[in-house]
Each structure stands twice: as structure tokens, then as C-alpha cells.
Motif scaffolding. Structure first.
Motif, PDB file in Angstrom:
ATOM      1  N   ASN B   4       0.866  -1.185   0.000  1.00  0.00           N
ATOM      2  CA  ASN B   4       0.000   0.000   0.000  1.00  0.00           C
ATOM      3  C   ASN B   4       0.900   1.231   0.000  1.00  0.00           C
ATOM      4  O   ASN B   4       1.975   1.224   0.584  1.00  0.00           O
ATOM      5  N   ARG B   5       0.421   2.270  -0.660  1.00  0.00           N
ATOM      6  CA  ARG B   5       1.280   3.449  -0.846  1.00  0.00           C
ATOM      7  C   ARG B   5       0.852   4.626   0.017  1.00  0.00           C
ATOM      8  O   ARG B   5      -0.336   4.813   0.263  1.00  0.00           O
ATOM      9  N   LEU B   6       1.834   5.420   0.397  1.00  0.00           N
ATOM     10  CA  LEU B   6       1.596   6.655   1.142  1.00  0.00           C
ATOM     11  C   LEU B   6       2.043   7.805   0.236  1.00  0.00           C
ATOM     12  O   LEU B   6       3.208   7.867  -0.161  1.00  0.00           O
ATOM     13  N   ILE B   7       1.106   8.690  -0.091  1.00  0.00           N
ATOM     14  CA  ILE B   7       1.376   9.655  -1.167  1.00  0.00           C
ATOM     15  C   ILE B   7       1.108  11.094  -0.740  1.00  0.00           C
ATOM     16  O   ILE B   7      -0.037  11.461  -0.481  1.00  0.00           O
ATOM     17  N   PRO B   8       2.123  11.927  -0.663  1.00  0.00           N
ATOM     18  CA  PRO B   8       1.876  13.349  -0.447  1.00  0.00           C
ATOM     19  C   PRO B   8       1.313  14.011  -1.710  1.00  0.00           C
ATOM     20  O   PRO B   8       1.738  13.711  -2.812  1.00  0.00           O
ATOM     21  N   SER B  34      11.571  22.935  -3.199  1.00  0.00           N
ATOM     22  CA  SER B  34      12.201  22.486  -1.943  1.00  0.00           C
ATOM     23  C   SER B  34      11.285  21.540  -1.181  1.00  0.00           C
ATOM     24  O   SER B  34      11.755  20.615  -0.518  1.00  0.00           O
ATOM     25  N   ALA B  35       9.973  21.728  -1.309  1.00  0.00           N
ATOM     26  CA  ALA B  35       9.049  20.794  -0.646  1.00  0.00           C
ATOM     27  C   ALA B  35       9.185  19.402  -1.238  1.00  0.00           C
ATOM     28  O   ALA B  35       9.222  18.405  -0.513  1.00  0.00           O
ATOM     29  N   VAL B  36       9.287  19.324  -2.553  1.00  0.00           N
ATOM     30  CA  VAL B  36       9.414  18.023  -3.200  1.00  0.00           C
ATOM     31  C   VAL B  36      10.704  17.336  -2.776  1.00  0.00           C
ATOM     32  O   VAL B  36      10.737  16.142  -2.501  1.00  0.00           O
ATOM     33  N   LYS B  37      11.765  18.103  -2.708  1.00  0.00           N
ATOM     34  CA  LYS B  37      13.050  17.532  -2.322  1.00  0.00           C
ATOM     35  C   LYS B  37      12.956  16.937  -0.916  1.00  0.00           C
ATOM     36  O   LYS B  37      13.400  15.826  -0.658  1.00  0.00           O
ATOM     37  N   ARG B  38      12.338  17.694  -0.019  1.00  0.00           N
ATOM     38  CA  ARG B  38      12.145  17.222   1.350  1.00  0.00           C
ATOM     39  C   ARG B  38      11.328  15.931   1.374  1.00  0.00           C
ATOM     40  O   ARG B  38      11.685  14.958   2.003  1.00  0.00           O
ATOM     41  N   LEU B  39      10.215  15.936   0.650  1.00  0.00           N
ATOM     42  CA  LEU B  39       9.333  14.766   0.670  1.00  0.00           C
ATOM     43  C   LEU B  39      10.015  13.547   0.049  1.00  0.00           C
ATOM     44  O   LEU B  39       9.765  12.415   0.469  1.00  0.00           O
ATOM     45  N   SER B  40      10.894  13.762  -0.933  1.00  0.00           N
ATOM     46  CA  SER B  40      11.659  12.647  -1.497  1.00  0.00           C
ATOM     47  C   SER B  40      12.601  12.074  -0.464  1.00  0.00           C
ATOM     48  O   SER B  40      12.722  10.871  -0.301  1.00  0.00           O
ATOM     49  N   GLU B  41      13.295  12.964   0.221  1.00  0.00           N
ATOM     50  CA  GLU B  41      14.281  12.521   1.210  1.00  0.00           C
ATOM     51  C   GLU B  41      13.619  11.721   2.329  1.00  0.00           C
ATOM     52  O   GLU B  41      14.236  10.858   2.923  1.00  0.00           O
ATOM     53  N   TRP B  42      12.368  12.028   2.598  1.00  0.00           N
ATOM     54  CA  TRP B  42      11.670  11.318   3.674  1.00  0.00           C
ATOM     55  C   TRP B  42      11.030  10.025   3.213  1.00  0.00           C
ATOM     56  O   TRP B  42      10.317   9.367   3.958  1.00  0.00           O
ATOM     57  N   GLY B  43      11.241   9.649   1.954  1.00  0.00           N
ATOM     58  CA  GLY B  43      10.816   8.322   1.497  1.00  0.00           C
ATOM     59  C   GLY B  43       9.363   8.191   1.079  1.00  0.00           C
ATOM     60  O   GLY B  43       8.746   7.144   1.282  1.00  0.00           O
ATOM     61  N   SER B  44       8.784   9.230   0.460  1.00  0.00           N
ATOM     62  CA  SER B  44       7.427   9.098  -0.093  1.00  0.00           C
ATOM     63  C   SER B  44       7.409   7.986  -1.136  1.00  0.00           C
ATOM     64  O   SER B  44       8.403   7.739  -1.798  1.00  0.00           O
ATOM     65  N   ALA B 236      -2.367  16.090   1.876  1.00  0.00           N
ATOM     66  CA  ALA B 236      -1.566  17.249   1.485  1.00  0.00           C
ATOM     67  C   ALA B 236      -1.026  17.948   2.725  1.00  0.00           C
ATOM     68  O   ALA B 236       0.134  17.799   3.095  1.00  0.00           O
ATOM     69  N   ASN B 237      -1.898  18.657   3.416  1.00  0.00           N
ATOM     70  CA  ASN B 237      -1.461  19.581   4.457  1.00  0.00           C
ATOM     71  C   ASN B 237      -0.580  18.943   5.526  1.00  0.00           C
ATOM     72  O   ASN B 237       0.441  19.494   5.912  1.00  0.00           O
ATOM     73  N   ILE B 238      -0.965  17.758   5.995  1.00  0.00           N
ATOM     74  CA  ILE B 238      -0.277  17.165   7.155  1.00  0.00           C
ATOM     75  C   ILE B 238       1.217  16.939   6.879  1.00  0.00           C
ATOM     76  O   ILE B 238       2.034  17.007   7.798  1.00  0.00           O
ATOM     77  N   PHE B 239       1.570  16.700   5.618  1.00  0.00           N
ATOM     78  CA  PHE B 239       2.969  16.403   5.325  1.00  0.00           C
ATOM     79  C   PHE B 239       3.876  17.630   5.382  1.00  0.00           C
ATOM     80  O   PHE B 239       5.081  17.508   5.422  1.00  0.00           O
ATOM     81  N   HIS B 240       3.277  18.812   5.370  1.00  0.00           N
ATOM     82  CA  HIS B 240       4.104  20.020   5.299  1.00  0.00           C
ATOM     83  C   HIS B 240       4.415  20.629   6.660  1.00  0.00           C
ATOM     84  O   HIS B 240       5.189  21.555   6.758  1.00  0.00           O
ATOM     85  N   TYR B 241       3.772  20.122   7.706  1.00  0.00           N
ATOM     86  CA  TYR B 241       3.898  20.807   8.987  1.00  0.00           C
ATOM     87  C   TYR B 241       4.765  20.133  10.026  1.00  0.00           C
ATOM     88  O   TYR B 241       4.928  20.644  11.116  1.00  0.00           O
ATOM     89  N   SER B 242       5.310  18.953   9.708  1.00  0.00           N
ATOM     90  CA  SER B 242       6.238  18.397  10.693  1.00  0.00           C
ATOM     91  C   SER B 242       7.460  17.842  10.001  1.00  0.00           C
ATOM     92  O   SER B 242       7.387  17.378   8.861  1.00  0.00           O
ATOM     93  N   ASP B 243       8.571  17.887  10.694  1.00  0.00           N
ATOM     94  CA  ASP B 243       9.837  17.408  10.154  1.00  0.00           C
ATOM     95  C   ASP B 243       9.752  15.893   9.950  1.00  0.00           C
ATOM     96  O   ASP B 243       9.193  15.181  10.777  1.00  0.00           O
ATOM     97  N   GLN B 244      10.309  15.407   8.841  1.00  0.00           N
ATOM     98  CA  GLN B 244      10.339  13.970   8.538  1.00  0.00           C
ATOM     99  C   GLN B 244       8.941  13.336   8.536  1.00  0.00           C
ATOM    100  O   GLN B 244       8.764  12.182   8.913  1.00  0.00           O
ATOM    101  N   SER B 245       7.949  14.110   8.112  1.00  0.00           N
ATOM    102  CA  SER B 245       6.555  13.661   8.226  1.00  0.00           C
ATOM    103  C   SER B 245       6.294  12.301   7.578  1.00  0.00           C
ATOM    104  O   SER B 245       5.654  11.436   8.185  1.00  0.00           O
ATOM    105  N   VAL B 246       6.795  12.110   6.349  1.00  0.00           N
ATOM    106  CA  VAL B 246       6.484  10.874   5.638  1.00  0.00           C
ATOM    107  C   VAL B 246       7.117   9.690   6.366  1.00  0.00           C
ATOM    108  O   VAL B 246       6.496   8.642   6.555  1.00  0.00           O
ATOM    109  N   TYR B 247       8.352   9.892   6.794  1.00  0.00           N
ATOM    110  CA  TYR B 247       9.070   8.852   7.535  1.00  0.00           C
ATOM    111  C   TYR B 247       8.304   8.458   8.803  1.00  0.00           C
ATOM    112  O   TYR B 247       8.111   7.273   9.093  1.00  0.00           O
TER     113      TYR B 247
END
Lengths: 205, 268
Positions: B4-8, B34-44, B236-247
Motif C-alpha cells: 500500500n502506498r503513502l502519497i503526499p 524544496s518541498a518536493v526535495k524534502r518529501l523525497s528525502e523522507w521516502g514518499s 496534502a497539508n499534514i505532510f508540510h507541517y512536521s519534520d520527517q513527516s512521511v518517515y
């Protein structure tokens, strides 16, 4: 040795992403079908998406096959086929009728028997390495890669199967015969595992 | 086994990344790259990028962000595909097969369509034939009206006569590869997915459903995966407000025993 990657472009949609991946890792990357570039390359990559027959038609039209076959099959230059770029290595394919493949590795391309699961098979799936190969070195036991496909490689010689994955049924996820390697999944879309696999490929000389 | 996938989801409005509330209010969140770069680094597992601009301008109006100003969506897609080695769906303002082709050529893997599918239902089939079913995501905005989940048009503003289930069946028969199912009622409300909507639509069709709209805590992702047949959970929103959110979200879902790709942090 400096790595020079030649990415062959028969008109497949994912060339750009594959180029982005290798550009971040290799000393030099060209997207080119020119014989001189293929000859000067240390590594040759064939990306592919879409249908088998259409891919082969364009490969015959646009790629310098004689030169590619000489440097890869005779001289042993490392070669990586991705998705349909792996499938075209088979002897024949059965997507929209029967089509002859390049025949570099024995086997055929047939529809994946996914049982109750829908096709195409799209998404992240874990891959089981079946045979030690530098392509999968230092990747964890069962790495996840991103797949988008409906057809699979049915190899004639089971020893050419490097890795398998399961979706309804088990299928060949990576194939290899000496320097000729192919992966059904998309390393350019598989984040860390994809980056590692691409690095491993570049380390083969 | 498939995960199952987790998708920002990233909402882009006139070149800026924005937060949305019930499809009406928008708040600026900054530079999309920069948001995309962050979300990539966190393993989306994937990214969905929706352009909800109301005109053709995408000027970020700043040059102090480490990236040149982007003038249009194409440059943004091109930049994003250089930092995100993961599947990317791009949607918004798709009016023709040419619009799809142009986005794919720049590195998009799938295209989300909404308005044009409602206006010209045959477009779904044409697009699937041309680019393959795996490439066509139909985005459905649904709202509960008089006890029925109605399909909304014009950016969630106007109700149609269609029920979400009927429309999902229709487009999946026409060749859509996936459904992105968004609840207009829950958008930006943080009170969880509309589970009834997800349950009904995911049971009605065979193709994967991506749940969207309303996530306010990690537990909401788990609810959808445990209680409905959706294949992927998006927010959408939840991923932008905390550090390492996707992880952190992945870690939580794994602890709940869910079938997701293990959490990883990348060094790009």
C-alpha cells in the motif's frame, strides 16, 4: 576509470527520468543513438516503456543495432535493459500478436498471470534475489522496487533469473547473462534501492 | 507482494505551494521544489502534483529561494523530476492529449484528469488508448449531498447529477488506471477521511483507489487501509507541517502491521 553512460533513445517515454538518475551518478551521460557514442561508452542503457512490438519496430528503425551488438555481445560492454528495454532481449513476445525480439537471452515475453489482481501491475513490490550478482550487491534482503507492466520475461534457462517478484504469481524481476542485464522494474523511480542498483551497474566493468 | 502506498499531494497555485481548506481558502506554503526535495528525502512512495491555478501565471515572485523563478508548470515538472526519483502524477488544467504528452515528456509518469473527463467522457478512453491505462488517473471530488456522495465539478464548487460510485465505475470501464478520490467536505478539516465514501467506491471497482481529504493524524491513514479497500492513502497539508513527516507516518503504519514499504530516510 571514468564512467561514460550511453542511454539509447528509441522514443520511449522514460528516457528523461533514466537520464536524471544516471546523471547524478556517472562521470558522463549521453542520450544518443550515434554509433560513435555507443562505442565510446563504458556502459550502455536501454530504457523502455510501452508495447513490445512497437518498441522493437522503433529499435530496428532508430538504433545502430550492429554496433550495439558488437560492443555488447562480442566485446562484453555492460548493458542494462529497463522494463520493455529488458523484454526486447527475449527471442519473441506475445503482446498484440507474436513479434520477434533481439534474442540476446533465451525466452519469451508473456502476459503476467496475476490471478485475481488487476493488470497492469503498478506499484512498489519487493524483489527476491535468486542468484548472487553484482547488480544487487549491498541491497537488503528483499528490496522494494517500483513496477509498471503487464507482461513478463519467461526465460528458457532458469539460471538467467537473477531475481523474482510475486504478484498473483512469481515472475522474473531481473535477468542476466554475463554482461547483459535487464530489470523489469524501474530503478529510475525506485528511490534509494534504484540509486543503489544503478551505482552497482556502473561499478561493473 | 505489492505494498500500500503513502502519497503526499502538492497543490500548486500560481507557482506557489499552497494549503487548501474545503476547496475555498488557500494559504501559501512556499517553494514547491524544496518541498518536493524534502518529501523525497523522507521516502514518499509517490507524489501527486495538482496545479489548481486559476490563470496561466506561475511566477514564484522571489529569487532568494535558491532556485530561479519558474514561469510555468512545465519548468516546475522538469525541476521536480530531477530531484524526485519516484513516480510522479501531475494533474490540473489538462485539456487535450497534447497536454498529457507534454507533461509525460518532462518526467511525469501519470496524469490526473478531472474536469475534461466530466465534460467529454470519451476523453478517458482516448487517453488510455494513447498512453496506456497505467498512465491515466481520474480524479473525483465528492461531496455528501442529501445522503448521496455526488461528484462535484469546477474545482469542487458545482454538484453534478452523478454519484461517486457510478462515475468511478464508468471511468474504470473506459480505461482509467486509478482513481484519486477526494472528499470536498473533509478537505483541510483534519477530522479523518470520509470512510463511507472510500468504502463504497473501493468496493465498486477493481482498479486502485487513492484516498484523499481530511487527514489530521497518522491514525487516519491506518483507518482507511484497515477499514476500506483503498490501495493508497494520500494527504496534502499534514505532510508540510512536521519534520520527517512521511518517515514518521510510515513508521507508524508499519507498527500497526500494515503492508507499506519500510520507512527510509534518503541522503540526496
Amino acid at each position: 576509470m571514468k564512467t561514460r553512460v550511453c542511454i539509447l533513445d528509441y522514443g520511449s517515454g522514460n528516457v528523461k527520468s533514466v537520464c536524471n538518475l544516471f546523471s547524478s551518478l556517472a562521470d558522463h551521460v549521453s542520450v544518443s543513438n550515434e554509433a560513435a557514442v555507443v562505442e565510446a561508452a563504458t556502459h550502455v542503457v536501454l530504457p523502455g516503456v510501452g508495447a513490445f512490438a512497437a518498441a522493437l519496430r522503433r529499435i530496428h528503425e532508430r538504433l545502430p543495432l550492429e554496433v550495439i551488438e558488437r560492443v555488447v555481445r562480442r566485446d562484453g560492454k555492460p548493458f542494462l535493459g529497463i522494463c520493455v528495454g529488458m523484454q526486447v532481449l527475449a527471442e519473441r513476445g506475445f503482446e498484440f500478436g507474436e513479434t520477434e525480439g533481439l534474442g540476446w537471452i533465451g525466452g519469451s515475453i508473456e502476459q503476467l498471470d496475476s490471478r485475481e489482481y488487476p493488470l497492469p501491475h503498478i506499484g512498489w513490490n519487493n524483489v527476491t534475489v535468486q542468484r548472487a550478482n553484482p547488480l544487487f550487491s549491498e541491497l537488503e534482503n528483499s528490496p522494494d522496487f517500483y513496477f509498471v507492466h503487464s507482461f513478463v520475461f519467461r526465460p528458457r534457462d532458469p539460471l538467467t533469473v537473477l531475481a523474482t517478484a510475486a504478484y498473483g504469481a512469481e515472475f522474473c524481476a531481473a535477468i542476466g547473462s554475463d554482461n547483459i542485464l535487464g530489470v523489469q522494474f524501474h530503478p529510475e523511480k525506485s528511490q534509494r534501492a534504484g540509486i543503489k542498483l544503478a551505482k552497482n551497474f556502473l561499478a561493473i566493468s | 507482494m505489492k505494498k500500500n502506498r503513502l502519497i503526499p499531494v502538492l497543490l500548486l497555485r500560481n507557482g506557489w505551494l499552497v494549503q487548501s481548506k474545503q476547496f475555498r481558502r488557500y494559504q501559501n506554503l512556499g517553494n514547491p521544489i524544496s518541498a518536493v526535495k524534502r518529501l523525497s528525502e523522507w521516502g514518499s512512495d509517490e507524489l501527486i502534483y495538482l496545479d489548481i491555478s486559476r490563470d496561466e501565471t506561475h511566477d514564484m515572485r522571489r529569487d532568494d529561494l535558491g532556485h530561479p523563478n519558474r514561469s510555468n508548470i512545465f519548468e516546475i515538472i522538469e525541476d521536480v523530476s530531477k530531484v524526485a526519483f519516484m513516480p510522479m502524477t501531475v494533474g490540473g488544467r489538462i485539456r487535450s492529449l497534447g497536454d498529457i504528452e507534454a507533461r509525460l515528456a518532462l518526467g511525469a509518469d501519470k496524469i490526473a484528469i478531472n474536469t475534461i473527463a466530466l465534460e467529454q467522457p470519451q476523453f478517458v478512453e482516448q487517453a488510455a488508448r494513447e498512453f496506456g491505462a497505467q498512465c491515466i488517473v481520474v480524479s473525483i471530488d465528492a461531496k455528501l449531498i442529501d445522503g448521496m456522495h455526488r461528484v462535484m465539478r469546477d474545482g469542487g464548487r458545482e454538484p453534478t447529477s452523478l454519484s461517486a460510485c457510478d462515475w468511478a465505475r464508468q471511468v474504470s470501464q473506459a480505461g482509467a488506471g486509478e482513481i484519486l478520490l477526494n472528499s470536498v467536505d473533509r478537505d483541510g478539516m483534519k477530522n479523518g477521511y470520509d470512510l463511507d465514501l472510500l468504502r463504497q467506491v473501493s468496493a465498486a471497482i477493481k482498479i486502485p483507489v487513492i484516498a484523499c481529504g481530511g487527514v489530521g493524524e497518522w491514525g487516519h491513514f491506518a483507518e482507511a487501509l484497515q477499514q476500506t479497500r483503498v490501495d493508497a492513502v494520500a494527504a496534502a497539508n499534514i505532510f508540510h507541517y512536521s519534520d520527517q513527516s512521511v518517515y514518521m507516518a510510515k513508521k507508524y503504519l508499519l507498527e500497526q502491521g500494515l503492508n507499506v514499504r519500510p520507512a527510509e530516510l534518503l541522503e540526496l
